[in-house]
Scaffold this motif. Structure first.
Motif: not given
Ligand code: NAP
Length: 550
Positions: A162, A165-166, A202, A223, A342
């Motif tokens: 991914k 995202e910041y 990870s 989370t 998860k």
């Protein structure tokens, strides 16, 4: 930004692109791609494997972060296709660490002389099905143009990290790392203020080791995850001998199981069939044995919320015992979603790490990260000053690597468009409208919920046998029928809805990637039923597939 610059694909400087023709092109030099090449070689076909990294290994090439290791036992997480190979290779530990797995994959590549058909530092940028010729026209980022009858996308389930995202990483004066593209040289965090964002498998593996080295470690947790002790240890030679004396039998049992790891025996009882004392003994036994065997503690754990809560609470109790500060322990206790919905993590001293004076947990549920600053990360109104930030924020799983490539099937149809509402496949192996394009451990197959090496072997064998069948029958192409694909998709969803998996915001559902459709990605019906279905399809003359005459 520090990243694996050695492995970035490069263009062939100033050279014009070259043209190639192969029977089969394989993308990706991980476990699947390597075995695929081996099978194709044995069938006498011309094949080339393209790989973006500058070496073999796939996942195990890229993920070089401190503590990276597999949590399926090495004697199981290894190829079974060659008895000589599985007898001769010696694993040093119960769970191999990344360098050893990478050495093993390199060994396999050289032992079977596969490297000569591999091209590294080359990324497939597009593949377009030319209907007239019934061939795939492939373009690469080094300018090569390649034509092939078959494409095998061995691109991996967890291979598209991914993006961060910041906003503002460029303004940050320190170093930024991602666990999934770690530098080849050792990173020394001594004396540094380090931040780790993400507490999945990870993060949970690297956090205890970074904490030992850094001056101070901030763990940014969104989370909390369920993590159980790995209990890794050096391989006991007597134990190894006993497994190897009967390897074929172990492999048979793995293939007939749902998860593909058998070294801790699955329990056939259900949770409330036993007394609370017996249940506690079962969980303690697995806690002591270590590893992922919790999934098989009782048969109903992933379908019965009340049953699941018994194992969830067992793990929470262990966390509370390990973490000295009760408030901190509560923050680390996963709540609100079922155990296993998860991916369960395995760790070595993860929870104990939070007893250290140089470790601080930052709860992102209270205030999320807003942005990078020049000095670190801004969380709510607080600025955390950091020398290095490590992102362990996971992957665009199971579809990301495929959809990052411009794949166009019949009529120029774009795979990305076809899958806009979620992936559609038949058996996770092929998708309608894209003839002769195979996917290994694709969405709609058990893939990440089964021993990945054996899952890849099963897919590669299916694909190799299919290609052989087409050639013997003088058929030019194969693709799934729309109805078969639709029926399989409905089955995949129906099975998932009978389980607890949809109750968590996990990468199994694409819920970790903003904007990704929430659709169950792996097949949850278990490997045994799945492989039976794959065999049945073949025995019924590739039922559900359309085979085109030459
Ligand atoms: P992951 O399980 O997806 O974990 C990512 C972590 O980053 C989660 O804690 C997630 O929080 C957090 N996160 C994601 N985006 C964030 C954001 N924008 N801000 C703050 N936190 C964010 O990824 P992973 O740890 O790389 O593991 C992926 C999979 O690879 C595993 O599930 C496993 O299958 C495999 N793996 C296996 C091993 C092993 O064998 N031991 C080791 C590593 C990886 P949320 O939960 O809130 O999204």
């Amino acid at each position: 930004m520090k990243a694996d610059t050695q492995a970035k694909p490069t263009k062939l400087d100033g050279q014009p692109g070259r043209d190639f023709d192969f029977d089969v092109v394989v993308i990706g030099a991980g476990f699947a791609g390597i075995y695929m090449l081996y099978r194709l070689r044995g069938m006498g076909l011309s094949a080339r494997l393209y790989e973006a990294g500058d070496g073999v290994g796939g996942t195990w090439y890229w993920n070089r972060y401190p503590g990276a290791a597999c949590d399926v036992a090495s004697l199981e997480y290894s190829y079974s296709f060659s008895e000589e190979l599985q007898q001769e290779w010696k694993w040093s530990h119960r769970y191999a660490k990344q360098p050893e797995i990478l050495a093993y994959i390199n060994h396999v590549t050289d032992r079977f002389d596969l490297r000569r058909d591999m091209q590294f530092k080359t990324r497939m940028t597009s593949t377009v099905f030319a209907e007239g010729k019934r061939r795939w026209q492939i373009a690469t980022d080094c300018g090569d143009r390649v034509s092939a009858q078959f494409c095998v996308m061995a691109t991996g389930c967890l291979s598209a990290p991914k993006p961060i995202e910041y906003p503002g990483p460029e303004s940050f004066k320190g170093n930024v790392y991602h666990t999934a593209y770690w530098p080849h040289e050792r990173v020394d965090f001594s004396g540094q203020r380090v931040g780790v964002v993400g507490t999945g498998s990870s993060g949970i593996q690297c956090i205890p080791l970074i904490a030992e080295e850094a001056a101070h470690l901030h763990v940014f947790q969104r989370t909390p995850n369920f993590s159980v002790p790995a209990r890794n240890c050096p391989m006991d030679p007597d134990y190894e001998r006993s497994i190897k004396a009967n390897y074929a039998e172990l492999r048979r049992r793995e293939r007939e199981s749902d998860f593909g790891f058998m070294l801790v025996e699955p329990n056939t009882k259900s949770t409330f069939e036993v007394t609370p004392e017996e249940r506690q003994r079962e969980y303690e036994h697995r806690w002591e044995a270590g590893g992922l065997s919790y999934y098989t503690s009782f048969v109903d754990l992933m379908v019965n919320r009340e049953a699941n809560e018994t194992v969830a609470e067992f793990v929470r109790t262990k966390i509370r015992e390990k973490v000295r500060d009760p408030a901190l322990a509560e923050l680390l206790c996963p709540k609100g979603y079922p155990f296993g919905a998860k991916r369960v993590c395995t760790d070595t001293n993860y929870y104990e790490t939070f007893n250290r004076d140089n470790v601080t947990l930052v709860d992102l549920r209270k205030s999320p990260i807003k942005k990078f600053t020049a000095k670190g990360l801004q969380v709510g109104d607080t600025e955390y000053e950091l020398d290095s930030v490590v992102f362990a924020t996971g992957f665009d799983a199971m579809t990301g690597a495929l959809l990052n490539i411009d794949i166009r099937g019949r009529g120029g149809r774009l795979l990305k468009q076809k899958w806009a509402e979620g992936p559609r496949t038949y058996l996770g192996l092929m998708t309608e409208g894209f003839p002769n394009l195979f996917i290994t451990t694709g969405p709609g197959s058990p893939s990440v919920l089964y021993n990945m090496v054996l899952g890849n072997e099963q897919h590669v064998d299916w694909i190799a046998n299919c290609i052989e069948h087409l050639r013997k029958q003088d058929r030019a192409a194969i693709e799934p029928a729309v109805e078969a694909e639709q029926a399989w998709g409905e089955h995949v969803n129906e099975v998932a809805n009978q389980t607890l998996f949809p109750l968590a915001d996990s990468w199994y559902l694409g819920a970790n990637v903003p904007g990704k459709p929430r659709v169950i990605l792996p097949y949850l019906g278990g490997f045994r039923a799945y492989s039976q279905k794959c065999n049945e399809v073949v025995s019924k003359g590739y039922e559900g597939f359309a085979l085109t005459a030459r």
